[in-house]
Design an enzyme around this catalytic site. Sequence first.
Site, PDB file in Angstrom:
ATOM      1  N   TRP A  88       5.398  25.444  27.910  1.00  0.00           N
ATOM      2  CA  TRP A  88       5.443  24.410  26.873  1.00  0.00           C
ATOM      3  C   TRP A  88       5.032  23.060  27.434  1.00  0.00           C
ATOM      4  CZ3 TRP A  88       9.943  21.050  25.068  1.00  0.00           C
ATOM      5  CH2 TRP A  88      10.720  20.624  26.145  1.00  0.00           C
ATOM      6  N   ASP A  89       4.801  22.987  28.769  1.00  0.00           N
ATOM      7  CA  ASP A  89       4.407  21.723  29.397  1.00  0.00           C
ATOM      8  C   ASP A  89       3.164  21.112  28.755  1.00  0.00           C
ATOM      9  OD1 ASP A  89       5.953  23.407  31.255  1.00  0.00           O
ATOM     10  OD2 ASP A  89       5.797  21.680  32.594  1.00  0.00           O
ATOM     11  N   GLU A 137      17.485  24.843  30.478  1.00  0.00           N
ATOM     12  CA  GLU A 137      17.493  26.226  30.961  1.00  0.00           C
ATOM     13  C   GLU A 137      18.808  26.638  31.615  1.00  0.00           C
ATOM     14  OE1 GLU A 137      12.975  27.374  31.993  1.00  0.00           O
ATOM     15  OE2 GLU A 137      13.867  25.966  33.409  1.00  0.00           O
ATOM     16  N   LYS A 141      20.192  20.803  32.539  1.00  0.00           N
ATOM     17  CA  LYS A 141      19.096  20.647  33.496  1.00  0.00           C
ATOM     18  C   LYS A 141      18.245  19.442  33.137  1.00  0.00           C
ATOM     19  CE  LYS A 141      15.091  23.097  35.440  1.00  0.00           C
ATOM     20  NZ  LYS A 141      14.277  24.328  35.406  1.00  0.00           N
ATOM     21  N   GLN A 142      18.026  19.253  31.833  1.00  0.00           N
ATOM     22  CA  GLN A 142      17.122  18.206  31.364  1.00  0.00           C
ATOM     23  C   GLN A 142      17.472  17.833  29.933  1.00  0.00           C
ATOM     24  OE1 GLN A 142      14.388  21.630  31.667  1.00  0.00           O
ATOM     25  NE2 GLN A 142      13.085  20.416  30.329  1.00  0.00           N
TER      26      GLN A 142
END
EC number: 2.4.1.216
Length: 769
Positions: free
Chosen positions: A342-343, A480, A589-590
């Site tokens: 998805w980057d 994640e 994580k983010q």
Amino acid sequence: MTEKDWIIQYDKKEVGKRSYGQESLMSLGNGYLGLRGAPLWSTCSDNHYPGLYVAGVFNRTSTEVAGHDVINEDMVNWPNPQLIKVYIDGELVDFEASVEKQATIDFKNALQIERYQVKLAKGNLTLVTTKFVDPINFHDFGFVGEIIADFSCKLRIETFTDGSVLNQNVERYRAFDSKEFEVTKISKGLLVAKTRTSEIELAIASKSFLNGLAFPKIDSENDEILAEAIEIDLQKNQEVQFDKTIVIASSYESKNPVEFVLTELSATSVSKIQENNTNYWEKVWSDADIVIESDHEDLQRMVRMNIFHIRQAAQHGANQFLDASVGSRGLTGEGYRGHIFWDEIFVLPYYAANEPETARDLLLYRINRLTAAQENAKVDGEKGAMFPWQSGLIGDEQSQFVHLNTVNNEWEPDNSRRQRHVSLAIVYNLWIYSQLTEDESILTDGGLDLIIETTKFWLNKAELGDDGRYHIDGVMGPDEYHEAYPGQEGGICDNAYTNLMLTWQLNWLTELSEKGFEIPKELLEKAQKVRKKLYLDIDENGVIAQYAKYFELKEVDFAAYEAKYGDIHRIDRLMKAEGISPDEYQVAKQADTLMLIYNLGQEHVTKLVKQLAYELPENWLKVNRDYYLARTVHGSTTSRPVFAGIDVKLGDFDEALDFLITAIGSDYYDIQGGTTAEGVHIGVMGETLEVIQNEFAGLSLREGQFAIAPYLPKSWTKLKFNQIFRGTKVEILIENGQLLLTASADLLTKVYDDEVQLKAGVQTKFDLK
């Protein structure tokens, strides 16, 4: 601006991952090929890793792990044509033992330059090499070298195309079968190979010269290596020059790669490649440079480094002929096996506003794999199209079922394939491109079918509950660290990011129907119901739960983990090594829920929540920012820019700048513990540029209008860049308390809250607020 703002220079020898990381940063590329910045004299070792990659060229291998066959699809590390050996009086020169070393990547001229001085028994020998890639004739690249010694000797130079190489860049992958191709033919100046399972033919043609004399072919002890050599008497202080011109092609993009490389080799030369390279990058920097004057020593250089790598990862001149997209490490290393994630959501908006043709090329990679996405859905018992979390050659799922925990060296389940939000990202990229370009042909060329088929997937997953709300189960969000509920399997329910992005997608589907695009009636009818009734969990303070029952998870004692381990950005691995699961805890994580702000902006997200018949307090953004920042360890480089953008919106410019500075140097400072060794992080590179342009410069192109409302940090005295909006190039300059706009055509704009008509070619000034 000084020279240092255009280069990265390393003056001391590094080892291990630090050396690998420097070689990633010094990589060259042109959208078609990527050439790692390893020294010409190096082979795969603990300290160096030459790599050559071509966009879209993958191969699959099988390895038995714990009684199971593990299939891996990897971006292929091609035979290495940049290897040289230098002999003095019959003795091989060990450049690893150089007394002086200088390695430079020159962004302005797209050159990698290295200088080595070696102390030998008879005196000092100096080697200077320069590598370059042709962005116009994108199959071509080469290098030149200079040798000088302060003594007389017999000089022998050997140059190779090494077909014995493996995919060995990532240490934890070395346990798997990593032989990706077989050499099928070697002749004068030509090596041909074929990938072992994907059966893609690889052809490499080359010609080498020393002071104008051609290198003759020599016999090699290894039948996978093409070797050439030349020998001369070198006089004291005599400078000799050698060069190698290389052309590569594969059957993935060329009908007859062998014939192509031989024909192209006869038509090109190192001087022609250098000329094309110079002309191309001169135009790139004229159009796409972002100039920042600030008190931060490395900021300008980091900005240019990121632009440089993004423009090497893809460019229309090459990508219009390719069926490929941008992997999470570009073409600079083998991290994540070169797969496409998805980057794309972090780089495609950059391309859309700077080189829109490239954005379109990348979207076609996804459109061309719609059939594969439909098959993925069918295999999983779903409807419509389900794009894979990790995509490679044909678009089937390449995520593994196990991955290695590098803390305890144990193989653990990998459920990341449940990040179905990748399909939402692809639709979002289509929307951004269409918003910035008004090119609706992307929809008639398959984009509309992609939107319809992914909508079928989501509406089939949306189930009406007893509460009158639609629920989506069995997914993961961008974070994640949460794969399931504590002690369970099968993903999570009602991820807020997923549900709100789906609401947004269903709104766009409705708009397309209203504009006359043909949408299946039943699909549209269900979309109207779901887009108003998706479930969110919002607490009394206005915090939007990351997913249903998130607030029931335990809190983490982050201070205790930091005291015990120091670096906790991969706290998930630390927890699992201790026998506990991050699924039980509120740790991220983010940015997950807050990614919505990065994608759509605060106002749009507020409208979506209200559309679902929920209420948020006025300060909801700050409340959510504070809540999730306290629980986020930034285990992904893409996390900090999201918070930087939010901090700009909240007026916390100092913290926003801190987040930006850390993120923009992710690879230069290798803040993720050595992961730059496996390739640069293309996502954060695009993301940080977007934060500079969309947040600090206050540019918004998402809603069909060119709007700008700058809020520069106090330490910035100048910001200058260009954007392309619906075919009009706009030059943006912010300095001395003023905003200056110059458009290439008449353009209706919005500056802060005022609508203004820009006249073609006329610079218009506005006072900053």
